[in-house]
Design a protein around this motif. Structure first.
Motif, PDB file in Angstrom:
ATOM      1  N   GLY A  27      -0.833  10.695   0.726  1.00  0.00           N
ATOM      2  CA  GLY A  27      -2.024  11.002  -0.064  1.00  0.00           C
ATOM      3  C   GLY A  27      -2.254  10.094  -1.247  1.00  0.00           C
ATOM      4  N   GLY A  28      -1.510   8.988  -1.338  1.00  0.00           N
ATOM      5  CA  GLY A  28      -1.671   8.064  -2.453  1.00  0.00           C
ATOM      6  C   GLY A  28      -2.894   7.180  -2.306  1.00  0.00           C
ATOM      7  N   ALA A  29      -3.236   6.493  -3.387  1.00  0.00           N
ATOM      8  CA  ALA A  29      -4.412   5.621  -3.413  1.00  0.00           C
ATOM      9  C   ALA A  29      -4.122   4.295  -2.714  1.00  0.00           C
ATOM     10  N   VAL A  30      -5.175   3.685  -2.159  1.00  0.00           N
ATOM     11  CA  VAL A  30      -5.082   2.320  -1.645  1.00  0.00           C
ATOM     12  C   VAL A  30      -5.251   1.370  -2.831  1.00  0.00           C
ATOM     13  N   VAL A  31      -4.287   0.468  -2.996  1.00  0.00           N
ATOM     14  CA  VAL A  31      -4.285  -0.446  -4.135  1.00  0.00           C
ATOM     15  C   VAL A  31      -4.361  -1.880  -3.627  1.00  0.00           C
ATOM     16  N   SER A  32      -5.234  -2.675  -4.201  1.00  0.00           N
ATOM     17  CA  SER A  32      -5.310  -4.092  -3.850  1.00  0.00           C
ATOM     18  C   SER A  32      -3.991  -4.776  -4.195  1.00  0.00           C
ATOM     19  N   PRO A  33      -3.500  -5.683  -3.345  1.00  0.00           N
ATOM     20  CA  PRO A  33      -2.225  -6.361  -3.627  1.00  0.00           C
ATOM     21  C   PRO A  33      -2.233  -7.152  -4.931  1.00  0.00           C
ATOM     22  N   GLN A  34      -3.410  -7.549  -5.397  1.00  0.00           N
ATOM     23  CA  GLN A  34      -3.487  -8.315  -6.641  1.00  0.00           C
ATOM     24  C   GLN A  34      -3.443  -7.422  -7.888  1.00  0.00           C
ATOM     25  N   ALA A  35      -3.560  -6.122  -7.704  1.00  0.00           N
ATOM     26  CA  ALA A  35      -3.503  -5.197  -8.838  1.00  0.00           C
ATOM     27  C   ALA A  35      -2.053  -5.058  -9.295  1.00  0.00           C
ATOM     28  N   GLU A  36      -1.789  -5.247 -10.558  1.00  0.00           N
ATOM     29  CA  GLU A  36      -0.418  -5.209 -11.059  1.00  0.00           C
ATOM     30  C   GLU A  36      -0.081  -3.793 -11.516  1.00  0.00           C
ATOM     31  N   VAL A  37       0.156  -2.925 -10.524  1.00  0.00           N
ATOM     32  CA  VAL A  37       0.420  -1.516 -10.809  1.00  0.00           C
ATOM     33  C   VAL A  37       1.474  -0.960  -9.858  1.00  0.00           C
ATOM     34  N   PHE A  38       2.096   0.142 -10.292  1.00  0.00           N
ATOM     35  CA  PHE A  38       2.906   0.997  -9.435  1.00  0.00           C
ATOM     36  C   PHE A  38       2.060   2.208  -9.037  1.00  0.00           C
ATOM     37  N   ALA A  39       2.298   2.723  -7.844  1.00  0.00           N
ATOM     38  CA  ALA A  39       1.750   4.021  -7.453  1.00  0.00           C
ATOM     39  C   ALA A  39       2.921   4.992  -7.325  1.00  0.00           C
ATOM     40  N   LEU A  40       2.869   6.091  -8.062  1.00  0.00           N
ATOM     41  CA  LEU A  40       3.924   7.110  -8.047  1.00  0.00           C
ATOM     42  C   LEU A  40       3.372   8.315  -7.294  1.00  0.00           C
ATOM     43  N   THR A  41       3.851   8.514  -6.070  1.00  0.00           N
ATOM     44  CA  THR A  41       3.256   9.512  -5.182  1.00  0.00           C
ATOM     45  C   THR A  41       4.279  10.563  -4.782  1.00  0.00           C
ATOM     46  N   PRO A  42       4.066  11.831  -5.162  1.00  0.00           N
ATOM     47  CA  PRO A  42       4.993  12.889  -4.750  1.00  0.00           C
ATOM     48  C   PRO A  42       4.852  13.192  -3.261  1.00  0.00           C
ATOM     49  N   PRO A  67      -7.100 -18.830   7.593  1.00  0.00           N
ATOM     50  CA  PRO A  67      -8.386 -19.036   6.919  1.00  0.00           C
ATOM     51  C   PRO A  67      -9.289 -17.813   7.067  1.00  0.00           C
ATOM     52  N   GLY A  68      -9.877 -17.393   5.963  1.00  0.00           N
ATOM     53  CA  GLY A  68     -10.803 -16.268   5.992  1.00  0.00           C
ATOM     54  C   GLY A  68     -10.164 -14.900   5.956  1.00  0.00           C
ATOM     55  N   ALA A  69      -8.834 -14.835   6.000  1.00  0.00           N
ATOM     56  CA  ALA A  69      -8.156 -13.535   5.990  1.00  0.00           C
ATOM     57  C   ALA A  69      -8.279 -12.894   4.610  1.00  0.00           C
ATOM     58  N   SER A  70      -8.411 -11.569   4.582  1.00  0.00           N
ATOM     59  CA  SER A  70      -8.476 -10.850   3.317  1.00  0.00           C
ATOM     60  C   SER A  70      -7.831  -9.480   3.481  1.00  0.00           C
ATOM     61  N   PHE A  71      -7.430  -8.899   2.362  1.00  0.00           N
ATOM     62  CA  PHE A  71      -6.800  -7.579   2.377  1.00  0.00           C
ATOM     63  C   PHE A  71      -7.742  -6.522   2.948  1.00  0.00           C
ATOM     64  N   PHE A  72      -9.004  -6.550   2.541  1.00  0.00           N
ATOM     65  CA  PHE A  72      -9.936  -5.509   2.976  1.00  0.00           C
ATOM     66  C   PHE A  72     -10.314  -5.669   4.447  1.00  0.00           C
ATOM     67  N   GLN A  73     -10.346  -6.900   4.919  1.00  0.00           N
ATOM     68  CA  GLN A  73     -10.564  -7.127   6.350  1.00  0.00           C
ATOM     69  C   GLN A  73      -9.407  -6.536   7.153  1.00  0.00           C
ATOM     70  N   THR A  74      -8.182  -6.773   6.676  1.00  0.00           N
ATOM     71  CA  THR A  74      -7.002  -6.213   7.343  1.00  0.00           C
ATOM     72  C   THR A  74      -7.023  -4.694   7.296  1.00  0.00           C
ATOM     73  N   LEU A  75      -7.461  -4.142   6.174  1.00  0.00           N
ATOM     74  CA  LEU A  75      -7.543  -2.691   6.021  1.00  0.00           C
ATOM     75  C   LEU A  75      -8.478  -2.090   7.065  1.00  0.00           C
ATOM     76  N   ARG A  76      -9.613  -2.730   7.284  1.00  0.00           N
ATOM     77  CA  ARG A  76     -10.571  -2.231   8.271  1.00  0.00           C
ATOM     78  C   ARG A  76     -10.035  -2.370   9.693  1.00  0.00           C
ATOM     79  N   GLN A  77      -9.438  -3.520   9.985  1.00  0.00           N
ATOM     80  CA  GLN A  77      -9.004  -3.793  11.354  1.00  0.00           C
ATOM     81  C   GLN A  77      -7.743  -3.033  11.738  1.00  0.00           C
ATOM     82  N   LYS A  78      -6.763  -3.016  10.848  1.00  0.00           N
ATOM     83  CA  LYS A  78      -5.458  -2.447  11.191  1.00  0.00           C
ATOM     84  C   LYS A  78      -5.390  -0.936  11.014  1.00  0.00           C
ATOM     85  N   LEU A  79      -6.055  -0.420   9.979  1.00  0.00           N
ATOM     86  CA  LEU A  79      -5.952   1.007   9.682  1.00  0.00           C
ATOM     87  C   LEU A  79      -7.183   1.793  10.108  1.00  0.00           C
ATOM     88  N   GLY A  80      -8.152   1.110  10.728  1.00  0.00           N
ATOM     89  CA  GLY A  80      -9.340   1.812  11.197  1.00  0.00           C
ATOM     90  C   GLY A  80     -10.095   2.487  10.079  1.00  0.00           C
TER      91      GLY A  80
END
Length: 231
Positions: free
Chosen positions: A129-144, A207-220
């Motif tokens: 149930g945690g948030a989707v975080v962009s890889p470039q965001a410099e954060v931790f996600a703490l998920t119970p 070339p042309g690869a992006s995190f959000f493109q992967t998110l759409r393709q791999k995780l539906g």
């Protein structure tokens, strides 16, 4: 450059193994999801041609590290995705005390806690149930994990923070793991300190690869992609 043949599990193992060298990793997906890989096996010739032409690029992903109070002389554990503290096979709640930069944040009663890097936000943390975080965001996600409450949610803190987790529960086998692969049992009152590592994984991208493109393709991802001509 290192070529890794396998799936995401292989990529996680390789990233930890070569963390100090910063060698670029070209991942060829032979597994199921391949979220971290560069390409599938069928796309390998095209990817190698793009690499030879200088069209590929290298993406740096932060690793995180953890130290255990019971093993002060041991090298810190490394993870690309996450560290998880969770109960063992006994179906009983565990209680964890969580502090950030020396300040107590809360106590969780549930099945455990996921401390995720930006890269790991789309792994176990997402399933919990945690948030989707962009890889470039410099954060931790703490998920119970399955917290016994109606109010606990994933918490986002800066990647420069020092996170400390203490096990409070007696008599329930509790385990600490890195990337779901390296796991050991922890003791009551043991403290685990997690922070950003100075190491990073260098992943080769097409070339042309992006995190959000992967998110759409791999995780539906069910969100609708807006084409440039539709604006």
């Amino acid at each position: 450059m290192l070529v890794a043949l396998g799936g995401d599990g292989t990529m996680l193992r390789v990233a930890r193994a070569v963390a100090s060298s910063r060698v670029p990793i070209l991942g060829v997906n032979l597994g199921t999801l391949g979220f971290l890989t560069t390409c599938g096996f069928a796309d390998l010739p095209e990817t190698l041609a793009a690499l030879k032409a200088g069209e590929c690029w290298v993406e740096s992903r932060h690793l995180i590290q953890a130290r255990r109070s019971s093993r002060p002389r041991q090298r810190p554990e490394l993870a690309l995705n996450d560290f998880v503290i969770s109960r063992g096979p006994t179906p009983r709640l565990i209680e964890l005390e969580l502090s950030v930069d020396g300040e107590t944040l809360t106590r969780y009663r549930g099945d455990g806690l996921i401390i995720s890097s930006p890269t790991g936000s789309t792994a176990y943390s997402l399933a919990a149930g945690g948030a989707v975080v962009s890889p470039q965001a410099e954060v931790f996600a703490l998920t119970p994990i399955c917290p016994h409450t109606l109010s606990n949610r994933s918490v986002i803190v800066r990647l420069g923070a020092v996170i400390e987790v203490r096990l409070l529960t007696h008599g329930v086998a509790t385990f600490f793991s890195a990337d779901g692969q390296v796991g050991t049992e922890i003791e009551v009152n043991e403290r685990i300190t997690v922070q950003r590592s100075r190491h990073a994984a260098c992943l080769v991208r097409r070339p042309g690869a992006s995190f959000f493109q992967t998110l759409r393709q791999k995780l539906g991802w069910s969100g609708s992609a807006v084409e440039a001509g539709d604006r």
